[in-house]
Design a protein around this motif. Structure first.
Motif, PDB file in Angstrom:
ATOM      1  N   VAL A 112      -2.463   1.149  -4.318  1.00 28.15           N
ATOM      2  CA  VAL A 112      -1.746  -0.062  -3.930  1.00 28.15           C
ATOM      3  C   VAL A 112      -0.968  -0.547  -5.133  1.00 28.15           C
ATOM      4  CG1 VAL A 112      -3.763  -1.448  -4.519  1.00 28.15           C
ATOM      5  CG2 VAL A 112      -2.039  -2.382  -3.021  1.00 28.15           C
TER       6      VAL A 112
ATOM      7  N   GLU B  60      -2.935  14.071  -0.189  1.00 29.43           N
ATOM      8  CA  GLU B  60      -3.128  12.714  -0.690  1.00 29.43           C
ATOM      9  C   GLU B  60      -4.395  12.622  -1.494  1.00 29.43           C
ATOM     10  OE1 GLU B  60      -0.686  10.675   2.881  1.00 29.43           O
ATOM     11  OE2 GLU B  60      -2.867  10.704   2.898  1.00 29.43           O
ATOM     12  N   ILE B  61      -5.401  13.353  -1.062  1.00 24.74           N
ATOM     13  CA  ILE B  61      -6.654  13.274  -1.814  1.00 24.74           C
ATOM     14  C   ILE B  61      -6.469  13.846  -3.188  1.00 24.74           C
ATOM     15  CG2 ILE B  61      -8.990  14.138  -1.965  1.00 24.74           C
ATOM     16  CD1 ILE B  61      -8.804  14.121   1.196  1.00 24.74           C
TER      17      ILE B  61
ATOM     18  N   PHE C 241       0.843  -1.186   0.000  1.00 25.44           N
ATOM     19  CA  PHE C 241       0.000   0.000   0.000  1.00 25.44           C
ATOM     20  C   PHE C 241       0.872   1.227   0.000  1.00 25.44           C
ATOM     21  CE2 PHE C 241      -4.188  -1.449   0.216  1.00 25.44           C
ATOM     22  CZ  PHE C 241      -4.206  -2.621   0.939  1.00 25.44           C
TER      23      PHE C 241
ATOM     24  N   LYS D 124     -13.351  10.986  -6.102  1.00 23.52           N
ATOM     25  CA  LYS D 124     -12.444  12.034  -5.666  1.00 23.52           C
ATOM     26  C   LYS D 124     -12.847  13.361  -6.249  1.00 23.52           C
ATOM     27  CE  LYS D 124      -9.604   8.770  -4.614  1.00 23.52           C
ATOM     28  NZ  LYS D 124      -9.063   7.632  -5.270  1.00 23.52           N
TER      29      LYS D 124
ATOM     30  N   PHE E  27      -2.997   4.638   7.536  1.00 20.50           N
ATOM     31  CA  PHE E  27      -3.236   5.758   6.639  1.00 20.50           C
ATOM     32  C   PHE E  27      -4.372   6.571   7.199  1.00 20.50           C
ATOM     33  CE2 PHE E  27      -0.357   4.334   3.718  1.00 20.50           C
ATOM     34  CZ  PHE E  27      -0.610   3.047   3.293  1.00 20.50           C
ATOM     35  N   PRO E  28      -4.289   7.859   7.156  1.00 26.43           N
ATOM     36  CA  PRO E  28      -5.472   8.637   7.535  1.00 26.43           C
ATOM     37  C   PRO E  28      -6.509   8.499   6.451  1.00 26.43           C
ATOM     38  CG  PRO E  28      -3.682  10.080   6.866  1.00 26.43           C
ATOM     39  CD  PRO E  28      -3.134   8.707   6.894  1.00 26.43           C
ATOM     40  N   ILE E  29      -7.608   7.925   6.821  1.00 29.95           N
ATOM     41  CA  ILE E  29      -8.629   7.658   5.818  1.00 29.95           C
ATOM     42  C   ILE E  29      -9.598   8.812   5.806  1.00 29.95           C
ATOM     43  CG2 ILE E  29     -10.144   5.890   4.958  1.00 29.95           C
ATOM     44  CD1 ILE E  29      -9.198   4.190   7.356  1.00 29.95           C
ATOM     45  N   HIS E  30      -9.669   9.554   4.733  1.00 28.71           N
ATOM     46  CA  HIS E  30     -10.577  10.703   4.720  1.00 28.71           C
ATOM     47  C   HIS E  30     -11.807  10.473   3.866  1.00 28.71           C
ATOM     48  CE1 HIS E  30     -10.545  14.300   6.843  1.00 28.71           C
ATOM     49  NE2 HIS E  30      -9.356  14.747   6.503  1.00 28.71           N
ATOM     50  N   ALA E  31     -11.680  10.882   2.681  1.00 28.54           N
ATOM     51  CA  ALA E  31     -12.963  11.230   2.081  1.00 28.54           C
ATOM     52  C   ALA E  31     -13.477  10.233   1.064  1.00 28.54           C
ATOM     53  CB  ALA E  31     -12.845  12.565   1.426  1.00 28.54           C
ATOM     54  N   PHE E  32     -13.695   9.032   1.476  1.00 25.52           N
ATOM     55  CA  PHE E  32     -14.496   8.207   0.597  1.00 25.52           C
ATOM     56  C   PHE E  32     -15.948   8.501   0.830  1.00 25.52           C
ATOM     57  CE2 PHE E  32     -11.014   6.113  -0.974  1.00 25.52           C
ATOM     58  CZ  PHE E  32     -11.356   5.078  -1.790  1.00 25.52           C
TER      59      PHE E  32
ATOM     60  N   LEU F 294      -7.967  -2.410  -1.852  1.00 20.94           N
ATOM     61  CA  LEU F 294      -8.258  -1.116  -1.241  1.00 20.94           C
ATOM     62  C   LEU F 294      -9.576  -1.166  -0.474  1.00 20.94           C
ATOM     63  CD1 LEU F 294      -7.035   1.169  -4.092  1.00 20.94           C
ATOM     64  CD2 LEU F 294      -6.115   1.059  -1.801  1.00 20.94           C
TER      65      LEU F 294
ATOM     66  N   ASN G  62      -0.345   4.420  -0.381  1.00 19.95           N
ATOM     67  CA  ASN G  62      -1.096   5.247   0.558  1.00 19.95           C
ATOM     68  C   ASN G  62      -2.489   4.675   0.578  1.00 19.95           C
ATOM     69  OD1 ASN G  62      -2.575   6.179  -1.635  1.00 19.95           O
ATOM     70  ND2 ASN G  62      -1.205   7.883  -1.956  1.00 19.95           N
ATOM     71  N   GLU G  63      -3.414   5.366   1.193  1.00 20.53           N
ATOM     72  CA  GLU G  63      -4.682   4.656   1.340  1.00 20.53           C
ATOM     73  C   GLU G  63      -5.490   4.624   0.062  1.00 20.53           C
ATOM     74  OE1 GLU G  63      -4.801   7.712   3.141  1.00 20.53           O
ATOM     75  OE2 GLU G  63      -6.579   8.714   2.393  1.00 20.53           O
ATOM     76  N   LYS G  64      -5.016   5.289  -0.962  1.00 21.45           N
ATOM     77  CA  LYS G  64      -5.769   5.212  -2.201  1.00 21.45           C
ATOM     78  C   LYS G  64      -5.047   4.440  -3.279  1.00 21.45           C
ATOM     79  CE  LYS G  64      -9.008   8.143  -0.900  1.00 21.45           C
ATOM     80  NZ  LYS G  64      -8.368   8.781   0.204  1.00 21.45           N
TER      81      LYS G  64
ATOM     82  N   GLU H  96      -3.736  14.100  -4.827  1.00 17.91           N
ATOM     83  CA  GLU H  96      -2.832  13.243  -5.601  1.00 17.91           C
ATOM     84  C   GLU H  96      -3.608  12.223  -6.392  1.00 17.91           C
ATOM     85  OE1 GLU H  96       0.801  13.070  -2.412  1.00 17.91           O
ATOM     86  OE2 GLU H  96      -0.403  11.317  -2.853  1.00 17.91           O
TER      87      GLU H  96
ATOM     88  N   LEU I 129      -8.804  -2.649   2.753  1.00 19.13           N
ATOM     89  CA  LEU I 129      -8.110  -1.692   3.617  1.00 19.13           C
ATOM     90  C   LEU I 129      -9.123  -0.737   4.229  1.00 19.13           C
ATOM     91  CD1 LEU I 129      -5.411  -0.525   4.572  1.00 19.13           C
ATOM     92  CD2 LEU I 129      -5.478   0.989   2.630  1.00 19.13           C
TER      93      LEU I 129
END
Lengths: 313, 304
Positions: free
Chosen positions: A267, B224-225, A261, B240, B181-186, B167, A263-265, B227, B170
């Motif tokens: 993999v 990250e979002i 992974f 996103k 991971f900081p999980i934000h905006a799904f 994912l 990052n969290e988006k 990205e 996860l």
């Protein structure tokens, strides 16, 4: 001659098809012309539609979803509804319930048909690295009927027999041991580890995770459970390995990857391990018995392959 | 009258015998009553009025005898004696029946009988072993299957499917606390819970370490979002896209302007590191976005 044919076109009777012209050259020419016409018309239609869409702007109707084979698939009545109680009850009491209730751990015996050639032997070895707690034994002309009671007595839960033809593996018999179902698959497109591009290092001993995709029907569900029962119940996430059985149009693709992974988006996956595709040929209740076994499902070509939009798994 | 010599003279040497098969070195006799299978004066059943053979039918051996007395009655010519299944007993039977017959015939009969019993034993042994069943393949069907398999492989988009599934897992937390991971905006709905969990999390995985300070966690999350604009998944893109719009609306531009400075710094940092395709691309993506925002006022000013 070509000019003549153009003039003569008007004189042909209606409902005339290009295939009725006996002269090959002229027939070919007329067919090409027909194709061009069709293409032109299609292009015009497209342009018109695009113009209309632009003209309407925001009010344009949403784009149509293109038809795919998956979209057009004939609805199978045995499709499993996730909340179906009957299925849940069946699964609570079927042959795999002991695995799913964590009473037994899988132990797999991999073997081949008589006198395997190098490719099959290597495939068996690689398969045994992909499946934890598996052992490869040479067949040496033993009858499966004798092998199975011995396996049961030694505590094996699964028996895999890779059948070989002309130096290439082409069939697999997957038999759940104590008294469980036997599935016979056709194996194709076997890629050994050294033939894979950009592959990673060899798989470690960690238990991989299992991904089962698209096993929708009742039959698919039972096959999926069978695959799941091959691997230990608790995957070791430290190993970051995943074994995937993906069903698409009745072909089951097996892949073995290592993931990371980023990052969290995102993999990244890297393929290790062998890859092959399976196609189910028959599912038999009870252990392997080709003469007296009771077949739950057999692939019958003339009945089941008649429609291109009908799939069984 | 039965003249054996004359018969042999004709069929054996001079003229045609339909049972004779000639090869370079040998002549064979295809007559089913022939005892040795070769075409000889002594072995020819047509040219010998006193003759005997052994033949087997469905696992049972019979002794056939022909004598000159019955030469005129073809229907009754061959006398058939069933031999016992016991080998020695059968040999005795042969001896009894052929008691005053020429030595050659007796001997050859016994030889033939031995051979037959041997091959019958072999048949019985083999049927007990596993038989390899040959299944004919239809070329058309195989080609069709191969074609369908290829198309199914393309339609399956395996890599994407696997990544998506991982994912998903996860997100659902099957991995527990291994990956922080900081999980934000799904989902907007999950945001509140997630923010609570984010504030507790201190570590971010390897490549993100540059971006991260304890105080600037929120900015990291924002980065990250954005990205993920470059991600492969259309679904994610849509999500996103929508989440970005929402956030833009919510949080205003000032925070983003601040972020732009941080991001360019971060970009500088990452360039100093060993180049990794992923992060570099991500930074580039950011930068593009920020330029868009910056140039808008600039353009306006130029116009005026």
């Amino acid at each position: 001659a070509k000019a003549d044919s153009v003039e003569e076109e008007a004189a042909f009777p209606p409902n005339f098809s290009v295939s009725e012209i006996k002269n090959k050259q002229r027939r070919h020419f007329m067919f090409m012309k027909l194709k061009q016409e069709k293409r032109k018309r299609k292009l015009e239609l497209k342009k018109k539609r695009k113009k209309e869409r632009e003209a309407l702007g925001d009010k344009a109707p949403p784009k149509e979803v293109p038809k795919t084979i998956e979209n057009q698939r004939i609805y199978d009545e045995t499709t499993v509804n996730p909340e179906d109680e009957e299925v849940a009850f069946d699964e609570g009491t079927d042959e795999f319930s002991s695995y799913f209730n964590r009473l037994t751990n899988p132990k797999v015996l991999i073997t081949t048909s008589d006198r395997p050639r190098g490719r099959t032997v290597r495939f068996c070895e690689q398969l045994s690295t992909a499946v934890p707690d598996s052992h490869v034994y040479y067949r040496r002309g033993l009858a499966l009927k004798r092998v199975i009671p011995q396996c049961i007595s030694r505590g094996f839960t699964f028996l895999i027999v890779i059948n070989e033809d002309r130096k290439v593996p082409n069939g697999m018999v997957l038999c759940h041991l104590p008294n469980g179902p036997t599935a016979h698959f056709k194996v194709s497109s076997v890629r050994l580890r050294k033939e894979m591009k950009r592959r990673g290092k060899d798989p470690t001993e960690h238990s991989p995770e299992v991904i089962l995709n698209n096993f929708t029907t009742r039959l698919g569900h039972s096959i999926g459970r069978m695959f799941a029962a091959l691997f230990p119940h608790d995957p070791q996430f430290i190993g970051r390995q995943v074994a995937t059985f993906h069903n698409q149009r009745d072909f089951i693709f097996f892949r073995f990857h290592r993931y990371i992974f980023k990052n969290e988006k995102k993999v990244g996956i890297q393929e290790l391990g062998p890859r092959f595709t399976l196609k189910l040929r028959s599912l038999q209740k009870g252990t392997f018995d080709s003469k007296y076994g009771e077949y739950e499902w057999v692939h019958k070509r003339h009945e089941m392959d008649s429609s291109r939009r009908k799939f069984h798994l | 009258m039965q003249h054996d010599d004359v018969i042999w003279d004709i069929i054996g040497n001079k003229q045609f015998c339909s049972y004779k098969v000639k090869t370079k070195t040998q002549n064979f006799c295809r007559n089913e009553y022939n005892i040795t299978g070769l075409c000889n004066r002594m072995s020819c059943p047509l040219a010998n009025s006193q003759y005997a053979t052994i033949r087997e039918e469905k696992g049972q051996c019979f002794l056939y005898m022909k004598v000159i007395e019955r030469a005129a009655f073809p229907a009754r010519m061959w006398e058939k004696v069933k031999l016992s299944k016991n080998y020695e007993r059968a040999l005795e039977q042969i001896d009894e029946n052929l008691i005053y017959w020429p030595r050659f015939i007796r001997h050859k009969c016994k030889q033939r009988f031995t051979k037959i019993t041997q091959y019958l034993i072999r048949i019985r042994k083999l049927t007990l072993k596993r038989q390899r069943k040959l299944v004919p393949l239809s070329r058309k069907v195989e080609k069709r299957e191969k074609r369908r398999e290829e198309k199914a492989l393309i339609a399956a988009q395996l890599d994407n499917a696997i990544e998506k599934e991982l994912l998903e897992r996860l997100k659902q937390g099957t991995y527990g606390d291994i990956y922080n991971f900081p999980i934000h905006a799904f989902d907007k709905a999950l945001e509140k819970q997630d923010e609570g969990s984010e504030s507790e999390e201190d570590e971010v995985e390897d490549e993100e370490e540059d971006d991260e300070d304890v105080g600037h966690k929120e900015f990291v999350a924002e980065n990250e979002i954005e990205e993920s604009d470059l991600s492969d998944f259309e679904d994610m893109n849509n999500l996103k896209g929508s989440s970005e719009e929402e956030e833009d609306d919510d949080e205003g531009e000032t925070s983003e302007n601040e972020e732009s400075e941080e991001e360019t710094e971060a970009k500088g940092k990452s360039k100093g590191k060993t180049p990794l395709k992923g992060p570099v691309r991500k930074k580039r993506a950011y930068v593009e976005i920020e330029y868009e925002q910056e140039t808008e006022p600039a353009q306006k000013s130029k116009a005026t």
